[in-house]
Design a protein around this motif. Structure first.
Motif, mmCIF file in Angstrom:
data_model
loop_
_atom_site.group_PDB
_atom_site.id
_atom_site.type_symbol
_atom_site.label_atom_id
_atom_site.label_comp_id
_atom_site.label_asym_id
_atom_site.label_seq_id
_atom_site.Cartn_x
_atom_site.Cartn_y
_atom_site.Cartn_z
ATOM 1 N N ASP A 100 0.766 -1.271 0.100
ATOM 2 C CA ASP A 100 0.242 -0.056 0.117
ATOM 3 C C ASP A 100 0.863 1.314 -0.065
ATOM 4 O OD1 ASP A 100 -2.056 1.655 -0.016
ATOM 5 O OD2 ASP A 100 -2.463 1.522 2.217
ATOM 6 N N THR A 101 1.744 1.322 1.035
ATOM 7 C CA THR A 101 2.724 2.461 1.160
ATOM 8 C C THR A 101 4.038 1.908 1.262
ATOM 9 O OG1 THR A 101 2.206 2.885 3.436
ATOM 10 C CG2 THR A 101 0.782 3.998 1.734
ATOM 11 N N TYR A 102 5.183 2.668 0.768
ATOM 12 C CA TYR A 102 6.326 2.402 1.141
ATOM 13 C C TYR A 102 7.213 3.496 0.713
ATOM 14 C CZ TYR A 102 6.737 1.726 -3.944
ATOM 15 O OH TYR A 102 6.486 1.972 -5.206
ATOM 16 N N TYR A 103 8.051 4.152 1.843
ATOM 17 C CA TYR A 103 8.838 5.147 1.628
ATOM 18 C C TYR A 103 9.946 5.519 2.857
ATOM 19 C CZ TYR A 103 5.546 7.215 5.085
ATOM 20 O OH TYR A 103 4.932 7.567 6.345
ATOM 21 N N GLY A 104 10.974 6.171 2.363
ATOM 22 C CA GLY A 104 11.880 6.401 3.373
ATOM 23 C C GLY A 104 11.914 8.025 3.688
ATOM 24 N N TRP A 105 12.749 8.454 4.720
ATOM 25 C CA TRP A 105 12.988 9.810 4.667
ATOM 26 C C TRP A 105 14.146 10.180 5.509
ATOM 27 C CZ3 TRP A 105 9.447 7.133 7.555
ATOM 28 C CH2 TRP A 105 9.571 7.281 9.027
ATOM 29 N N LEU A 106 14.914 11.245 5.227
ATOM 30 C CA LEU A 106 16.022 11.668 5.668
ATOM 31 C C LEU A 106 15.975 13.055 6.290
ATOM 32 C CD1 LEU A 106 19.208 11.140 6.056
ATOM 33 C CD2 LEU A 106 19.381 12.294 3.744
ATOM 34 N N ASN A 107 16.471 13.149 7.604
ATOM 35 C CA ASN A 107 16.207 14.437 8.069
ATOM 36 C C ASN A 107 17.759 14.915 8.033
ATOM 37 O OD1 ASN A 107 13.498 14.477 8.727
ATOM 38 N ND2 ASN A 107 13.838 13.297 10.385
ATOM 39 N N PHE A 108 17.805 16.427 7.878
ATOM 40 C CA PHE A 108 19.031 17.241 7.784
ATOM 41 C C PHE A 108 18.973 18.704 8.367
ATOM 42 C CE2 PHE A 108 22.704 19.679 6.096
ATOM 43 C CZ PHE A 108 23.745 19.104 6.834
ATOM 44 N N ALA A 109 18.995 18.857 9.526
ATOM 45 C CA ALA A 109 18.846 20.278 10.067
ATOM 46 C C ALA A 109 17.282 20.591 9.728
ATOM 47 C CB ALA A 109 19.610 21.462 9.225
ATOM 48 N N GLY A 110 16.769 21.678 9.087
ATOM 49 C CA GLY A 110 15.527 21.646 8.755
ATOM 50 C C GLY A 110 14.922 21.136 7.494
ATOM 51 N N LEU A 111 15.590 20.229 6.897
ATOM 52 C CA LEU A 111 15.515 19.729 5.856
ATOM 53 C C LEU A 111 14.861 18.189 5.949
ATOM 54 C CD1 LEU A 111 18.100 21.080 3.359
ATOM 55 C CD2 LEU A 111 15.809 21.463 3.284
ATOM 56 N N GLN A 112 13.811 17.799 5.021
ATOM 57 C CA GLN A 112 13.404 16.507 5.385
ATOM 58 C C GLN A 112 13.440 15.975 3.749
ATOM 59 O OE1 GLN A 112 9.414 14.811 6.442
ATOM 60 N NE2 GLN A 112 10.693 13.840 8.074
ATOM 61 N N LEU A 113 14.036 15.015 3.293
ATOM 62 C CA LEU A 113 13.720 14.323 2.007
ATOM 63 C C LEU A 113 13.137 12.904 2.189
ATOM 64 C CD1 LEU A 113 14.953 14.447 -1.151
ATOM 65 C CD2 LEU A 113 16.780 12.806 -0.305
ATOM 66 N N THR A 114 12.155 12.998 1.447
ATOM 67 C CA THR A 114 11.256 11.808 1.389
ATOM 68 C C THR A 114 11.013 11.247 -0.108
ATOM 69 O OG1 THR A 114 9.729 12.973 3.338
ATOM 70 C CG2 THR A 114 8.732 10.890 2.131
#
Length: 453
Positions: A100-114
């Protein structure tokens, strides 16, 4: 063997130390004790209707297409994370899982990459009291243009319109990548800006070809730059008292959807929204105006007392067809959906609800000497004015009434039952009742058992 076990143990301990892993399971059986569907079809204008009726008893899948369950796995720390949701699908031959869903995320300072497949929605739906009811009996539509092409469910940034195998317009979540930047002055206040790329054959953009066809046939090397991702973005600002967000998306070239929503926060929460979808193609030699769509949303959840809550959802959508050169009339379609629901928490185990929904086309504007059922995209028939039709001429109101009760055995298991009755053609004109059309009404007794751990 001992060495392998030791390596796996060390790996598991390391993973636990680095990530906080959560696993949740839920299962929902949505059946009907009784369901009756009545159909009236008029094949020739003014002719006698053909009536048919179907009745089912004790259908374990009667209230949804199939029993459903989710296996949700999340692993995260302060810097990164991953989420996966699996839905088991069962038939007589095999058991399989849909992702149904699959995702990863990365936080760096105030940034988030998903990156992955998920529903990217910020706007509050105010559907807290929806419980185990299907969308049709509580929150039938999401904010945006009902029936729209560009601004339907406008705040779902990772959703793309496509044509299914039956030739019908459909929607699906697509693989996406988002980059968001958030500023948090304090715990109650933040500002967020987000950009999203969505898997979609958006089209070309350089427009170097002299015939202005924009070079869709990129395989032959016509010199244009072709994009295989749609574009979306969102800006949001939240305080302890309110939040506001603005969303924009373009899944295909020359298509633009926009939405802005304002919500108050508290025991009484109000949501106001404006949405618009625009055709930006260059048709100045053919049309005076391109196709446009608009919607106004209002939702509210009112805490009337400690035990009594009222929820209302309302949407007025307008579809405005393209206007050809020298065309003296407009072609517009107004659609209205209203819902009100009262929930009463009798005690810690029993919740009683009553939900009423109404849906109609309150106004249609067509070329003179036409009828509501005529093809509203027909070529100019020489009309010099417009004809306006009200709700009675367009089929009246469709009314759904759903009284129900939810019993909570404990915090993990609930049983919901009720009666859902849907009437059609309420207030329809005699002329519409005699026109060629098909009307369906239903009555059902749904029973939903849900376990979540």
């Amino acid at each position: 063997m001992k060495k392998i076990v030791s390596v796996l143990s060390v790996a598991a301990l390391t993973l636990s130390a680095v990530f906080a892993a959560d696993v949740s399971l839920n299962y929902k059986m949505a059946g009907t004790l009784y369901k009756e569907t009545n159909t009236k079809e008029i094949k020739t204008e003014g002719g006698d209707p053909e009536l048919s009726s179907t009745r089912t008893f004790l259908d374990l899948n009667g209230y949804s297409s199939t029993p459903s369950g989710d296996l949700e796995f999340t692993a995260k720390n302060d810097f990164a994370g991953f989420a996966l949701t699996l839905n088991p699908k069962v038939n007589t031959a095999y058991t399989a899982f849909d992702v149904d869903t699959y995702y990863g995320w990365l936080n760096f300072a105030g940034l988030q990459l998903t990156s992955g497949k998920w529903t990217s929605r910020y706007v509050a739906l105010l559907d807290d009291d929806g419980g185990n009811w299907e969308d049709n009996e509580f929150a039938r539509y999401k904010p945006g243009v009902i029936g729209g092409k560009y601004a339907y469910d406008i705040d779902n940034l990772t959703q793309v319109r496509f044509t299914n195998t039956a030739g019908e317009t459909d929607w699906e979540q697509r693989l996406s990548t988002a980059l968001a930047y958030t500023i948090r002055p304090d715990d109650d206040t933040y500002f967020m800006i987000k950009g999203v790329l969505v898997d979609s054959d958006w089209g070309s953009t350089l427009r170097t070809d002299s015939d202005r066809t924009y070079g869709d046939d990129y395989a032959v090397g016509n010199g244009d730059l072709n994009f295989f991702s749609g574009f979306a973005g969102e800006v949001a600002f939240r305080t302890a008292a309110f939040d506001i967000n603005f969303a924009a998306k373009s899944m295909y070239r020359d298509e633009l959807g926009l939405g802005v929503f304002f919500r108050t926060i508290g025991d009484t929460s109000l949501l106001f929204g404006l949405s618009a979808g625009l055709d930006l193609s260059d048709t100045e030699d053919v049309n005076d105006s391109n196709y446009r769509e608009f919607a106004f949303d209002f939702r509210g959840r009112f805490k009337l007392s400690e035990k009594l809550t009222l929820t209302t959802m309302n949407n007025l959508s307008v579809l405005n067809n393209a206007k050809a050169k020298d065309q003296d009339y407009d072609e517009m379609d107004f659609h209205l959906w209203d819902m009100v629901s009262i929930a009463y928490q009798a005690n810690e185990k029993v919740l009683a609800q009553l939900t009423v929904e109404s849906e109609c086309d309150p106004l249609l504007i067509r070329a003179e000497n036409t009828e509501p059922g005529d093809d509203w995209t027909a070529t100019n028939n020489g009309a010099k004015g417009s004809t306006t039709f009200g709700a009675s001429a367009t089929g009246g109101f469709t009314i759904t009434v759903t009284p129900g009760v939810t019993y909570s055995f404990n915090e993990n298991a609930t049983l919901t039952a009720g009666v859902a009755i849907e009437w059609a053609e309420i207030g329809a004109s005699p002329k519409f009742r005699d026109s060629v059309h098909t009307t369906t009404t239903t009555i059902q007794v749904p029973v939903v058992f849900k376990v979540a751990l």
